[in-house]
Design a protein around this motif. Sequence first.
Motif, mmCIF file in Angstrom:
data_model
loop_
_atom_site.group_PDB
_atom_site.id
_atom_site.type_symbol
_atom_site.label_atom_id
_atom_site.label_comp_id
_atom_site.label_asym_id
_atom_site.label_seq_id
_atom_site.Cartn_x
_atom_site.Cartn_y
_atom_site.Cartn_z
ATOM 1 N N ARG A 172 0.860 -1.170 0.000
ATOM 2 C CA ARG A 172 0.000 0.000 0.000
ATOM 3 C C ARG A 172 0.906 1.233 0.000
ATOM 4 N NH1 ARG A 172 -3.072 -1.168 5.464
ATOM 5 N NH2 ARG A 172 -3.037 -3.186 4.447
ATOM 6 N N PRO A 173 0.407 2.385 -0.434
ATOM 7 C CA PRO A 173 1.259 3.583 -0.489
ATOM 8 C C PRO A 173 1.884 3.891 0.869
ATOM 9 C CG PRO A 173 -0.798 3.967 -1.657
ATOM 10 C CD PRO A 173 -0.943 2.643 -0.963
ATOM 11 N N GLY A 174 3.190 4.143 0.871
ATOM 12 C CA GLY A 174 3.896 4.531 2.092
ATOM 13 C C GLY A 174 4.222 3.403 3.042
ATOM 14 N N ALA A 175 3.971 2.149 2.640
ATOM 15 C CA ALA A 175 4.166 1.030 3.566
ATOM 16 C C ALA A 175 5.638 0.727 3.814
ATOM 17 C CB ALA A 175 3.470 -0.224 3.041
ATOM 18 N N GLY A 176 6.494 1.039 2.850
ATOM 19 C CA GLY A 176 7.911 0.710 3.017
ATOM 20 C C GLY A 176 8.181 -0.752 2.720
ATOM 21 N N ARG A 177 9.445 -1.114 2.784
ATOM 22 C CA ARG A 177 9.875 -2.466 2.430
ATOM 23 C C ARG A 177 9.791 -3.377 3.649
ATOM 24 N NH1 ARG A 177 13.140 -3.805 -2.030
ATOM 25 N NH2 ARG A 177 14.375 -5.699 -1.855
ATOM 26 N N PRO A 178 9.210 -4.580 3.514
ATOM 27 C CA PRO A 178 9.168 -5.511 4.646
ATOM 28 C C PRO A 178 10.574 -5.869 5.118
ATOM 29 C CG PRO A 178 7.727 -6.253 2.883
ATOM 30 C CD PRO A 178 8.548 -5.132 2.330
ATOM 31 N N ALA A 179 10.726 -6.019 6.415
ATOM 32 C CA ALA A 179 12.039 -6.329 6.986
ATOM 33 C C ALA A 179 12.456 -7.758 6.651
ATOM 34 C CB ALA A 179 11.990 -6.148 8.506
ATOM 35 N N GLY A 180 13.764 -7.960 6.498
ATOM 36 C CA GLY A 180 14.316 -9.296 6.391
ATOM 37 C C GLY A 180 14.469 -9.846 4.991
ATOM 38 N N LEU A 181 13.843 -9.230 4.003
ATOM 39 C CA LEU A 181 13.904 -9.791 2.651
ATOM 40 C C LEU A 181 15.324 -9.729 2.088
ATOM 41 C CD1 LEU A 181 10.649 -8.432 0.996
ATOM 42 C CD2 LEU A 181 11.063 -10.703 1.935
ATOM 43 N N ASP A 182 15.992 -8.614 2.283
ATOM 44 C CA ASP A 182 17.335 -8.458 1.741
ATOM 45 C C ASP A 182 18.324 -9.388 2.445
ATOM 46 O OD1 ASP A 182 16.536 -6.379 -0.045
ATOM 47 O OD2 ASP A 182 16.437 -5.044 1.668
ATOM 48 N N ASP A 183 18.093 -9.619 3.728
ATOM 49 C CA ASP A 183 19.004 -10.477 4.495
ATOM 50 C C ASP A 183 18.945 -11.924 4.011
ATOM 51 O OD1 ASP A 183 19.492 -8.249 6.015
ATOM 52 O OD2 ASP A 183 18.042 -8.761 7.554
ATOM 53 N N ASN A 184 17.803 -12.343 3.471
ATOM 54 C CA ASN A 184 17.615 -13.735 3.073
ATOM 55 C C ASN A 184 17.869 -13.996 1.591
ATOM 56 O OD1 ASN A 184 16.897 -14.973 5.600
ATOM 57 N ND2 ASN A 184 14.986 -13.824 5.500
ATOM 58 N N GLY A 185 18.285 -12.984 0.851
ATOM 59 C CA GLY A 185 18.707 -13.191 -0.529
ATOM 60 C C GLY A 185 17.603 -13.304 -1.562
ATOM 61 N N TRP A 186 16.419 -12.795 -1.283
ATOM 62 C CA TRP A 186 15.336 -12.835 -2.262
ATOM 63 C C TRP A 186 15.611 -11.855 -3.403
ATOM 64 C CZ3 TRP A 186 11.328 -16.248 -1.842
ATOM 65 C CH2 TRP A 186 11.112 -16.844 -0.585
ATOM 66 N N ARG A 187 15.174 -12.209 -4.598
ATOM 67 C CA ARG A 187 15.086 -11.245 -5.697
ATOM 68 C C ARG A 187 13.718 -10.580 -5.537
ATOM 69 N NH1 ARG A 187 16.310 -16.021 -7.834
ATOM 70 N NH2 ARG A 187 14.346 -16.230 -8.967
ATOM 71 N N VAL A 188 13.709 -9.278 -5.337
ATOM 72 C CA VAL A 188 12.470 -8.601 -4.947
ATOM 73 C C VAL A 188 12.127 -7.458 -5.899
ATOM 74 C CG1 VAL A 188 11.265 -7.356 -3.086
ATOM 75 C CG2 VAL A 188 12.939 -9.133 -2.518
ATOM 76 N N GLU A 189 10.858 -7.426 -6.296
ATOM 77 C CA GLU A 189 10.273 -6.271 -6.968
ATOM 78 C C GLU A 189 9.136 -5.771 -6.087
ATOM 79 O OE1 GLU A 189 11.249 -4.868 -9.701
ATOM 80 O OE2 GLU A 189 12.453 -6.371 -10.756
ATOM 81 N N GLU A 190 8.924 -4.471 -6.091
ATOM 82 C CA GLU A 190 7.839 -3.902 -5.293
ATOM 83 C C GLU A 190 6.845 -3.190 -6.206
ATOM 84 O OE1 GLU A 190 8.998 -2.062 -1.413
ATOM 85 O OE2 GLU A 190 11.018 -2.380 -2.170
ATOM 86 N N VAL A 191 5.568 -3.376 -5.907
ATOM 87 C CA VAL A 191 4.494 -2.746 -6.674
ATOM 88 C C VAL A 191 3.539 -2.087 -5.687
ATOM 89 C CG1 VAL A 191 2.548 -3.128 -8.232
ATOM 90 C CG2 VAL A 191 4.649 -4.459 -8.530
ATOM 91 N N THR A 192 3.292 -0.806 -5.881
ATOM 92 C CA THR A 192 2.378 -0.075 -5.007
ATOM 93 C C THR A 192 0.975 -0.087 -5.601
ATOM 94 O OG1 THR A 192 4.166 1.359 -4.248
ATOM 95 C CG2 THR A 192 1.924 2.138 -3.878
ATOM 96 N N VAL A 193 0.002 -0.422 -4.775
ATOM 97 C CA VAL A 193 -1.400 -0.462 -5.227
ATOM 98 C C VAL A 193 -2.246 0.352 -4.241
ATOM 99 C CG1 VAL A 193 -1.108 -2.735 -6.276
ATOM 100 C CG2 VAL A 193 -1.978 -2.562 -3.950
ATOM 101 N N PRO A 194 -3.441 0.765 -4.651
ATOM 102 C CA PRO A 194 -4.320 1.491 -3.723
ATOM 103 C C PRO A 194 -4.615 0.660 -2.484
ATOM 104 C CG PRO A 194 -5.156 1.615 -5.966
ATOM 105 C CD PRO A 194 -4.026 0.630 -5.992
ATOM 106 N N ASN A 195 -4.798 1.331 -1.376
ATOM 107 C CA ASN A 195 -5.086 0.659 -0.113
ATOM 108 C C ASN A 195 -6.567 0.293 -0.059
ATOM 109 O OD1 ASN A 195 -5.073 -0.300 2.476
ATOM 110 N ND2 ASN A 195 -4.931 1.704 3.456
ATOM 111 N N LEU A 196 -6.862 -0.988 -0.289
ATOM 112 C CA LEU A 196 -8.246 -1.467 -0.277
ATOM 113 C C LEU A 196 -8.412 -2.433 0.894
ATOM 114 C CD1 LEU A 196 -8.598 -2.229 -4.099
ATOM 115 C CD2 LEU A 196 -9.491 -0.240 -2.875
ATOM 116 N N GLU A 197 -9.126 -2.017 1.893
ATOM 117 C CA GLU A 197 -9.324 -2.860 3.081
ATOM 118 C C GLU A 197 -10.551 -3.743 2.873
ATOM 119 O OE1 GLU A 197 -7.399 -3.257 5.553
ATOM 120 O OE2 GLU A 197 -6.020 -1.564 5.420
#
Length: 199
Positions: free
Chosen positions: A136-161
Amino acid sequence: MGGPRIGVLGGTFDPVHIGHLVAAVNARAALALDRVILMVANIPWQKTGMRTVSSAEDRYSLVAAAVGDVAGLEAGRLEIDRGGVSYTADTLVSLADLHPGASLFLIVGWDVAAELTTWERWEEIQQHATLVVVNRPGAGRPAGLDDNGWRVEEVTVPNLEISSTDLRERAATGRPLDYLMPVAAVHCLRVMDLYATGR
């Protein structure tokens, strides 16, 4: 020229809702994916013993109705056809075998991304797919992904609860589902009388 770029958005989809579809279409557009498969779990291991889950075939029917003729989206039944408990690692291995040379992208929510190392054979998931974290907008990157060696892409979408739990309760009590689920999926749900009390 590279092979196809295939996104996989797995889930119980009990029921599918517009939040799932918004994630799928935005990931497809942002990463130039050829297709995104909404992969319906047969027996979702995270839900085992937690609550009663609707039949896999009913959930697949809802997803098939929801994606309809949306370009690049499709309902996936690989896990249903395989039977038993559904594990993402098995699914990605199967897709890699079915589509040699394809690039696989596993689409997950921000909350799920932080828990991936608790998944069955998560190292195989990491080996076979690039992780696509839907934020969601402004959520930031989840912790720990870089430490575990994932190949990561991030996509921001509208916040729909939107909660599948709430949708099941709405269906059971006859409250509106309009604009929370695709029209065809609502129709399919009503025809099947899914989530009706006592079903």
